[in-house]
Each structure stands twice: as C-alpha cells, then as structure tokens.
Scaffold this active site. Structure first.
Site, PDB file in Angstrom:
ATOM      1  N   LYS A   1       0.892  -1.166   0.000  1.00  0.00           N
ATOM      2  CA  LYS A   1       0.000   0.000   0.000  1.00  0.00           C
ATOM      3  C   LYS A   1       0.927   1.211   0.000  1.00  0.00           C
ATOM      4  CE  LYS A   1      -4.096   1.943   2.187  1.00  0.00           C
ATOM      5  NZ  LYS A   1      -3.707   3.343   1.986  1.00  0.00           N
TER       6      LYS A   1
ATOM      7  N   GLU B   1      -0.925   4.569  -8.004  1.00  0.00           N
ATOM      8  CA  GLU B   1      -0.637   5.493  -6.903  1.00  0.00           C
ATOM      9  C   GLU B   1       0.590   6.323  -7.293  1.00  0.00           C
ATOM     10  OE1 GLU B   1      -2.572   5.593  -4.206  1.00  0.00           O
ATOM     11  OE2 GLU B   1      -1.384   6.281  -2.496  1.00  0.00           O
TER      12      GLU B   1
ATOM     13  N   LYS C   1      -7.424  -3.286   3.049  1.00  0.00           N
ATOM     14  CA  LYS C   1      -6.160  -2.610   3.359  1.00  0.00           C
ATOM     15  C   LYS C   1      -5.737  -2.946   4.776  1.00  0.00           C
ATOM     16  CE  LYS C   1      -8.793   1.524   4.401  1.00  0.00           C
ATOM     17  NZ  LYS C   1      -9.253   2.812   3.946  1.00  0.00           N
TER      18      LYS C   1
END
Ligand code: AMP
Length: 557
Positions: A251, A300, A420
């Site tokens: 992440k 991202e 997540k």
C-alpha cells in the site's frame, strides 16, 4: 419549448424548504420528466447539484464573492457596504442579491427573459475568458444576467456561480430522482454515474434510450471513472480465509491517480476526479513513451527521494501546482506505481477478474524510471503476507493491500474485494512533565497534567495537556503520587521530575507551534497510569510524526 431560468429558479424555491428526502426526490423527478430539450435537461441536473460543469471538467466560471459584488453594483447600483450589510443580515449572498434586484425591479420596465440555454451560453463564455481584462468582462456578463433577472432568479444565479445551491440535493437524491422520473432502477443509474461521473449525461441517456441506453453506457477515454476503494482488513488470517488466494501489493504512501492515454493525449485524474494533468508533465511524457496507447490505468503517485517516500504533504503540493510546475519537478520527484487497468485495446476490462486484468496490465507497460508496475504476489500464506507488510513498512510505505484475484473492478465501491492493512491509531504513552492545580472544589488536587514525548536523545518534548478522563478519586491519588515529584511551582503551575507515564487517547494529532514537539493532541483523554513503563519507554516524536501522517492520509477523500 425552451425552459426559462425563471421556471428553474421558482422550482428551486419550491423545494428549498422540503426536509423529506422522498418528497424532494419525487418533486425533482416530476420536474425533470417535463423537460423536453436534452441540453436543458443536462444543465438542470447539473445546476440542481450546484455544478456548472461535471467535477472532472477543467472549465470553471471563475466567479468569487468579489466579482459578484462588482456585478451587483453594476446591475443595481448597490455599494459594497450595503451588500455586506445584507450579507450579514441574511447570511446568504443569494438572498442579498435577491433583495437588491427586488428593489431595482420597481424601477425597471423592460426585461429580457432568461432561458437555461442563455445562462449556459454566458457561463461558457465566462469560463473561456482568460488573461487581461477577463475579470472585467466577467463582471459585465454577470451584471447583464442580473439585469435580466427576477429577484428569485438572482438568488439562484448567485448561488450557482458560487457553487452552493443550498437545496440539499446530493448525489443520492439526484440518482433516485432520475431513476424515478423514467422508471429505471437506482442501481442502474448509479452504475452509469460511476462510469460517466455526469448525472446530466445519465439523465439524457435514460430519457432518450431508456434502460437499454443505460446498460450500454461504456467507459470512455478521458472521462474519469470512480475509483474502486478498499475496506479495512480485520486481520491477515481472515482475509486469507475469505479470499483463498490473495493478491498482495504494497500500500504505497502516495495519492491515487487514474491515467487515460489515447487519441494522442494523456489525462490524469486525482482520487476526487479532478484533472491534475498539468501538475504532472513528466508523468504525461513518460506514459506516452512507456505505455501502449488506448488505456485507462489505475495507480498510486508517490513523491520519492533517495528511494523513500517523501512526507505526504509534498505530493499534495505537487498536485495543487498548475503553473510554474518546473521547479517542483526536481524538488518533489514522482513515481507512479500502476496496479490496475480499466480499459485496454478498445474495450472495458472492469468486468474481467483481477488476475486477467493483471496479465493485461503487465503487457501494457514498458521499461521506465517513472511509470512502474506495482509488484504483486499471489499467495495463500499468512507469513508471506506478513513479510510483505513488514517490507512495505520498512520501505516507508503504509502497509499492504490484499485483493481478491477473482474480483471485478467495481467503480466507486468500497467493498471487501480489496482490503487494506496498516498500523492502526493507538493510544500514546507519554511522560508527565508538569501540571496545574485545580479551581473551586478541585483546588486541592492537581487537575491537569502536561505531557511530553521523547526525542532521539531522550529529551522531553511537550505535546499538550490532559485534563479529562480522570475520576475524582484518581485525581486524589495522582496528586499524592505527584506531590513528591514537584520540582518547581509558579502560581498554580507545577513542574515535575519526569517519572511517570500516562496512557492517553485523543481524537487527532495536530501540528502546533504551541508546544516544543511541534504537535498537539486534540481532545486528549487520560486512560491510565502506565506505572509498568519507565519514561524511556514512552512514545517518541518520530512515532507521533508517523501517526500524524497516517491519520492525515486516512482523512483524504
Ligand atoms: P485509504 O486511503 O486508506 O482508504 O486506502 C485506499 C488508498 O490506498 C487508495 O485510494 C490508493 O490511493 C492507495 N493505494 C496505495 N497502494 C495501493 C494499491 N497497491 N492498490 C490500491 N490502492 C492503493
């Protein structure tokens, strides 16, 4: 027949006071249903939501309060001070404009009737104006609209240009109203909205082509799709149990981007679907070089320096910058980690399982320093996932994403296909370095305690005071305990020899110049005395900085 702006404004007025959602939805459905012209329908839907353009459209009329003041002055002769007074009285520049126009109306004999079409035309002209003299022209154009307005039109015109209709018509109501107007399901309207992000367009499609039209709506290049979101994972075990195999990715500590590359151009949208292309020129040119054309990619963007992510605010700074981007390119270098594909080879890919999308994604991206494929590991092993989690944290990222390899890409959905995992906000253990005697019936106890964290040299840096969460009994006990530690007293304030640690809960960590740590706790609450912990085991400034970052990010929308 063309819809007049007056009909629209009077309709707005008629729903403004409705508090029942159902009633509001029904009224809007009835109004939309009667609109014949496609363009009018599209505009009314946007206007009711307080928008002149869909959120992803770069155009904006660029009218602020100051410009409204000037236009009102030109149209009604009212001086700034008078408008300000009305604004103070009503709390609404819309109402102020309405009052001014009402007064002027008594003097005006002729008036051109405004239509929705005309208002739209003027808005489009205003948003196309740039450079010298553009402000003046905007004032003139807006003043002309006021001159042609009835009082109620002036109210909504003002609110519309300021982007605040105050009708309480949110996305949910609009979705249900469109569904009700043409008898289709809200789910179908919702799906259409997720891939077009334009209720105006959705309304026109369902009006002209019904349910089939909605079903056939496809993702289009350069129009953003709502992004798929993740839920918080309970723990790794249950994720593995639920998904069987898990696709694990880091992440990344950055911010979401959706990249559209086709018809010779690249468009980049932020998580809020704002067009951020201009802020990221190096990403644009790199995508053109390294990625096959005709795609929509999800990823991202991370500000990276010396192999580590920079503080989160840095990337936000980059995204906000639209002009003079050059200098920022070096200061805040960006890498984009791509993890999904929504459209490729002329077709939508969102309904394919993630494992297939991944194969497609891998085939699209060539060698690049800036545009990279996010690594992914498919595994059933809890240890593997925990390893990757620690690697991610060690590399300065947030944690891991655990994704179901069989799942489709569901735009706008915060579902359990993506989970997540990141460190949670925990209570802090802080050293008690000072305090203050209470007042009134608490004057015999020390009722507030000053807290500090440690720096790398073991020095104490203050982060705030805690004065709630104690019972009277606890205060008595603590006072006894701390009395012997008083080093210094001035008025009611005391300084303690650092000895005890408090565990405190808090609502959030804020940046603050008030304390020498540079941070302050918002709403700190005493949880317990940690007499099992010595002061050198208390939390450090580094941890507070990290927690600050994490909570800051979890608030982003
Ligand atoms: P949160 O902001 O805590 O709701 O977490 C979701 C966000 O994590 C997404 O919107 C992305 O911006 C970000 N993210 C970072 N790495 C990934 C990844 N590998 N897959 C999906 N989202 C990611």
């Amino acid at each position: 027949m063309a819809l007049t702006f007056r009909e629209f404004a009077e309709f707005c007025d008629s729903i403004e006071k409705i508090s029942s959602t159902l009633e509001m939805t029904a009224k809007i459905a009835g109004f939309l249903r009667k609109i014949e012209d496609d363009r009018d329908l599209c505009d009314v839907v946007l206007f009711l939501n307080g928008r002149i353009y869909p959120p992803w459209d770069e155009r904006e009329v660029g009218v602020g309060i100051g410009l409204v003041y000037e236009a009102l002055k030109l149209a009604t002769g009212a001086e700034k001070a008078k408008i300000e007074n009305l604004l103070r009285e009503t709390g609404d520049l819309g109402k102020a404009a309405e009052m001014l126009v009402r007064k002027r109306k008594q003097l005006t004999l002729f008036q051109v009737e405004l239509t929705i079409r005309k208002v739209r035309e003027i808005f489009d002209i205003m948003s196309s104006l740039t450079g010298e003299g553009s402000q003046k022209r905007k004032v003139r154009l807006l003043a002309d609209l006021y001159v042609s307005s009835t009082p109620v039109e002036a109210r909504y015109l003002t609110r519309l240009v300021l982007g605040e209709m105050r009708l309480g018509v949110g996305e949910g109501i609009m979705r249900d109203a469109i569904a009700k107007a043409w008898g289709v399901s809200s789910e179908l309207v919702e799906r259409a909205y997720m891939i077009t992000n334009d209720f105006g367009k959705v309304a026109v499609v369902v009006k002209d082509m019904g349910k089939e039209g909605l079903e056939k709506l496809k993702i289009q290049l350069h129009i953003p799709v709502k992004m798929m979101l993740a839920q918080v994972a309970e723990d790794v075990d249950s994720a593995v149990r639920e998904m069987g195999e898990v696709a694990v990715e880091w992440k990344f500590d950055g911010t979401r981007v959706q990249i559209h590359w086709g018809d010779g151009k690249v468009t980049i949208f932020s998580r809020r679907l704002e067009n951020v292309t201009r802020a990221l020129p190096e990403v644009v040119s790199e995508v053109k070089k390294a990625v096959k054309e005709g795609v929509i990619l999800d990823g991202e963007a991370v500000a990276m320096k010396e192999g580590r992510p920079m503080p989160f605010q840095q990337i936000l700074r980059r995204f906000r910058r639209k002009h003079d981007v050059g200098k920022m390119l070096e200061k805040v270098p960006i890498k984009v980690y791509l993890f999904d594909v929504l459209f490729a080879n002329g077709e939508e890919t969102i309904d394919l399982p993630m494992s297939e999308r991944r194969t497609i994604l891998e085939s699209l991206i060539g060698k690049s320093e800036i545009v990279l494929l996010a690594e992914q590991k498919i595994t059933k092993s809890v240890e593997d996932i925990e390893d990757i989690y620690h690697q991610a944290l060690n590399a300065g990222h947030e944690g891991v994403m655990m994704k179901n390899p069989k799942s489709p890409y569901i735009p706008g959905k915060r579902g359990k296909h993506w989970l997540k995992l990141k460190p949670v906000m925990e209570n802090l253990d802080l050293v008690v370095v000072g305090g203050e005697w209470g007042e009134g019936k608490r004057s015999h106890v020390i009722s507030s305690y000053e807290l500090a964290c440690l720096d790398e040299h073991g020095r104490f840096l203050r982060v705030g005071k805690v004065a709630t969460g104690f019972t009277d009994e606890e205060l008595e006990e603590l006072t006894e305990l701390f009395k012997s530690l008083i080093e210094y007293q001035e008025g009611k304030k005391v300084r303690f020899k650092p000895y005890y640690v408090f565990e405190v809960a808090y609502q959030e960590i804020q940046k603050s110049p008030k304390y020498d740590s540079g941070y302050a706790l918002r709403f700190p609450r005493f949880v317990r005395l940690r007499d099992d912990k010595s002061i050198d085991e208390a939390d450090t400034i580094e941890r507070i900085a990290r927690l600050y970052e994490v909570q800051f990010r979890s608030k982003k929308v």
